[in-house]
Design a protein around this motif. Structure first.
Motif, PDB file in Angstrom:
ATOM      1  N   GLU A 373       0.803  -1.212   0.000  1.00 27.65           N
ATOM      2  CA  GLU A 373       0.000   0.000   0.000  1.00 27.65           C
ATOM      3  C   GLU A 373       0.846   1.276   0.000  1.00 27.65           C
ATOM      4  N   GLY A 374       0.435   2.216  -0.848  1.00 31.84           N
ATOM      5  CA  GLY A 374       1.103   3.513  -0.869  1.00 31.84           C
ATOM      6  C   GLY A 374       2.115   3.664  -1.992  1.00 31.84           C
ATOM      7  N   LEU A 375       2.385   2.575  -2.714  1.00 31.13           N
ATOM      8  CA  LEU A 375       3.396   2.651  -3.769  1.00 31.13           C
ATOM      9  C   LEU A 375       2.765   2.725  -5.167  1.00 31.13           C
ATOM     10  N   GLU A 376       1.439   2.947  -5.213  1.00 32.32           N
ATOM     11  CA  GLU A 376       0.730   2.910  -6.496  1.00 32.32           C
ATOM     12  C   GLU A 376       1.228   3.967  -7.480  1.00 32.32           C
ATOM     13  N   SER A 377       1.708   5.101  -6.957  1.00 32.55           N
ATOM     14  CA  SER A 377       2.159   6.166  -7.865  1.00 32.55           C
ATOM     15  C   SER A 377       3.664   6.149  -8.074  1.00 32.55           C
ATOM     16  N   GLY A 378       4.322   5.095  -7.592  1.00 31.21           N
ATOM     17  CA  GLY A 378       5.785   5.029  -7.734  1.00 31.21           C
ATOM     18  C   GLY A 378       6.193   4.592  -9.136  1.00 31.21           C
ATOM     19  N   GLU A 379       7.487   4.742  -9.411  1.00 32.17           N
ATOM     20  CA  GLU A 379       8.014   4.452 -10.760  1.00 32.17           C
ATOM     21  C   GLU A 379       8.498   2.998 -10.825  1.00 32.17           C
ATOM     22  N   PHE A 380       7.582   2.065 -10.600  1.00 29.50           N
ATOM     23  CA  PHE A 380       7.989   0.658 -10.535  1.00 29.50           C
ATOM     24  C   PHE A 380       7.810  -0.064 -11.866  1.00 29.50           C
ATOM     25  N   ILE A 381       8.880  -0.666 -12.333  1.00 25.50           N
ATOM     26  CA  ILE A 381       8.840  -1.489 -13.541  1.00 25.50           C
ATOM     27  C   ILE A 381       9.263  -2.891 -13.135  1.00 25.50           C
ATOM     28  N   GLN A 382       8.516  -3.890 -13.581  1.00 27.71           N
ATOM     29  CA  GLN A 382       8.895  -5.261 -13.232  1.00 27.71           C
ATOM     30  C   GLN A 382      10.275  -5.588 -13.800  1.00 27.71           C
ATOM     31  N   PRO A 383      11.150  -6.188 -13.003  1.00 26.99           N
ATOM     32  CA  PRO A 383      12.424  -6.650 -13.557  1.00 26.99           C
ATOM     33  C   PRO A 383      12.135  -7.568 -14.743  1.00 26.99           C
ATOM     34  N   THR A 384      12.740  -7.259 -15.867  1.00 27.96           N
ATOM     35  CA  THR A 384      12.329  -7.839 -17.142  1.00 27.96           C
ATOM     36  C   THR A 384      13.477  -8.569 -17.816  1.00 27.96           C
ATOM     37  N   VAL A 385      13.159  -9.726 -18.401  1.00 25.16           N
ATOM     38  CA  VAL A 385      14.166 -10.471 -19.162  1.00 25.16           C
ATOM     39  C   VAL A 385      13.595 -10.767 -20.540  1.00 25.16           C
TER      40      VAL A 385
END
Ligand code: NAP
Ligand code: MG
Length: 497
Positions: A373-385
């Motif tokens: 909770e609270g990270l919805e507006s963060g700049e998160f990208i799934q680690p991608t391969v």
């Protein structure tokens, strides 16, 4: 604890600041322009710093020029006393420094908690070079009737310009050798990370370093350009992107001003046919996706043998997918957000381009969801391969600087020469890795990789070994005696004997 509560409890000493460190004191900024500091995990501004004006730049350079006279007159051994005190003072600020750094750029706290001890280690390492610096160097003329005394003079006032990914380390690897050499400095941190560096300034003050030896100004790229070109600056040391590095090189070229450039990278991990998959899995995140992929030397291109391709893809995809992503303040977090909204869009556009060019997603590939909770507006990208990446694809050629790994294939029926050619097929030359069970063969391959540093089954940075890039990864090196030499100018005094 949810993200907002955690941030409310932080009590960081530096948030909205309105001063610069000039000539040994904190001086209130005269201009009105301010630059925000944003927490990329929650997408909220939490701090801000002033933009330095031309006259503040003049004051800082003037202070550094004046201080140069007495600082350069000390011996290396005398300056070493300060370096060792600075190291201790930095360590005592470790936690506040880490909390601030994580809030600036979203680097996991497990990463930033190491920043202070690493910085202290760099000061202590350079302190060991004082005997070399102070040592007399006399060289006979080959003909025999005369000799030359080779003096090592400090190069002068240095502009130190750093990026945001490791905002402490990338200043300190310039600052420590500059100070030992007898130089004075003006530091310009990157705009996303202007606050954590204040703990280094605190340490400098507490160690009693004389006024004017170290100065700190904050400002945008335009201010950085004015610093590079200032007539009172004798040398520029820059770490950052290749495009900005080229602009700085051009400016320094016009001015015939010495410059060290540590720039971008696109390094490769060559998997030899006999590689141990458990070693690859253990070392993968640190060597290929450290700091959520925002590390210059990591090997984000994996070059896998056709005979074991599926196994490599499976190992890399499952290891990356198992790395926990979340609030960078959580000690268990392996991957945080990327450092800014602009990094987010750049990295996402590379992911889109890879799909369009036909690469196959085997892990991640989208914005991260289901975070706490609270990270919805963060700049998160799934680690991608991505698997099935070919050398012509953009993700294979360009620096992404985010959590994206590309896996390429080489035909190993007749040896590994194709792997070496693929690894060398970029315009960069910074890092690299060779994974293989036969260490002799791995060394043989490492020697053929066209870059400044290569690791065998692991990658680390050794304070005593030169680190630098070839080709579009830069000019000159940091660390080691070679890194100290970048802050010296040699003078040969000839005499008859
Ligand atoms: P960047 O955009 O090149 O900025 C680096 C620094 O230069 C910042 O302080 C920036 O200020 C300043 N700057 C921008 N334009 C300037 C100009 N015209 N003249 C003088 N200074 C200027 O790099 P970044 O985005 O911060 O960092 C990421 C890059 O750094 C990546 O490419 C990465 O590979 C590279 N890097 C290299 C190494 C290495 O050792 N080779 C290590 C770490 C990172 P603002 O922030 O205010 O724009
Ligand atoms: Mg930038």
């Amino acid at each position: 604890m949810n993200a907002a509560t955690r941030r409310a409890s932080l009590q960081l000493p530096y948030t909205h600041v309105d001063d610069f460190y000039i000539n040994g004191s904190w001086v209130k900024a005269e201009g009105t322009q301010r630059n925000p500091v944003v927490d990329p995990a929650v997408g909220q501004e939490w701090g801000s710093v002033p933009e330095a004006t031309a006259s503040e730049l003049d004051s800082a350079v003037g202070a550094a020029r004046t201080a140069l006279k007495s600082w350069s007159a000390l011996t290396g051994a005398e300056r070493t006393g300060y370096l060792l005190k600075i190291a201790t003072e930095i360590e005592s600020r470790s936690e506040a420094l880490a909390l601030t750094n994580t809030r600036e750029n979203g680097s996991p706290i497990s990463e930033t908690r190491g920043a202070a001890s690493n910085a202290a280690g760099i000061f202590r390492y350079f302190a060991t070079l004082a005997p070399w610096l102070d040592g007399e160097d006399i060289r006979p003329f080959p003909a025999g009737s005369a000799e030359s005394i080779v003096d090592k003079d400090p190069i002068g006032v240095c502009a130190l310009i750093a990026p945001w990914n490791f905002p402490i380390n990338l200043v300190v690897i310039k600052l420590a050798p500059a100070l030992l050499a007898g130089c004075t400095v003006i530091i310009k941190p990157a705009s996303p990370t202007p606050l954590s560096i204040r703990f280094i300034i605190e340490a400098i003050e507490a160690a009693g370093v004389p006024a004017g030896v170290v100065n700190l100004l904050t400002g945008s790229g335009r201010f950085g350009d004015a610093l590079v070109r200032h007539p009172g600056v004798d040398k520029v040391a820059f770490t950052g992107s290749t495009p900005v590095g080229k602009k700085i090189a051009a400016a320094c070229g016009e001015l015939l001003r010495p410059v060290t450039l540590e720039l971008g990278g696109k390094s490769s991990a060559i998997i030899l046919p006999d590689a141990d998959m458990s070693v690859l899995s253990t070392r993968l995140i640190r060597s290929c996706m450290r700091n959520t992929g925002q590390t210059c030397y990591i090997s984000t291109r994996i070059i896998a043998p056709s005979s074991r391709y599926a196994e490599v893809v499976q190992t890399v995809a499952s290891t990356i997918a198992a790395g926990r992503q979340g609030d960078p303040y959580d000690e268990e977090t392996v991957f945080g957000p990327v450092a800014s909204a602009s990094q987010y869009s750049t990295v996402m556009s590379y992911i889109d381009s890879a799909r369009e060019e036909g690469a196959r997603v085997v892990a991640g590939g989208t914005r991260s969801i289901s975070l706490s909770e609270g990270l919805e507006s963060g700049e998160f990208i799934q680690p991608t391969v991505f698997a099935d990446v070919t050398p012509d694809m953009r993700i294979s050629r360009e620096e992404i600087f985010g959590p994206v790994i590309s896996i390429l294939k080489y035909d190993d029926t007749n040896g590994v020469s194709e792997a070496i050619a693929l690894a060398n097929n970029t315009k960069f030359g910074l890092g690299g890795l060779v994974f293989g069970a036969d260490e002799e063969q791995a060394l043989e391959v490492a020697r053929q990789v066209d870059s400044g540093s290569v690791g065998i089954n692991f990658f680390g940075s050794n304070h005593s070994a030169p680190f630098g890039g070839r080709h579009e990864s830069g000019m000159g090196v940091e660390y080691g005696i070679e890194g100290l030499s970048a802050y010296l100018t040699y003078k040969s005094i000839h005499r008859t004997i």
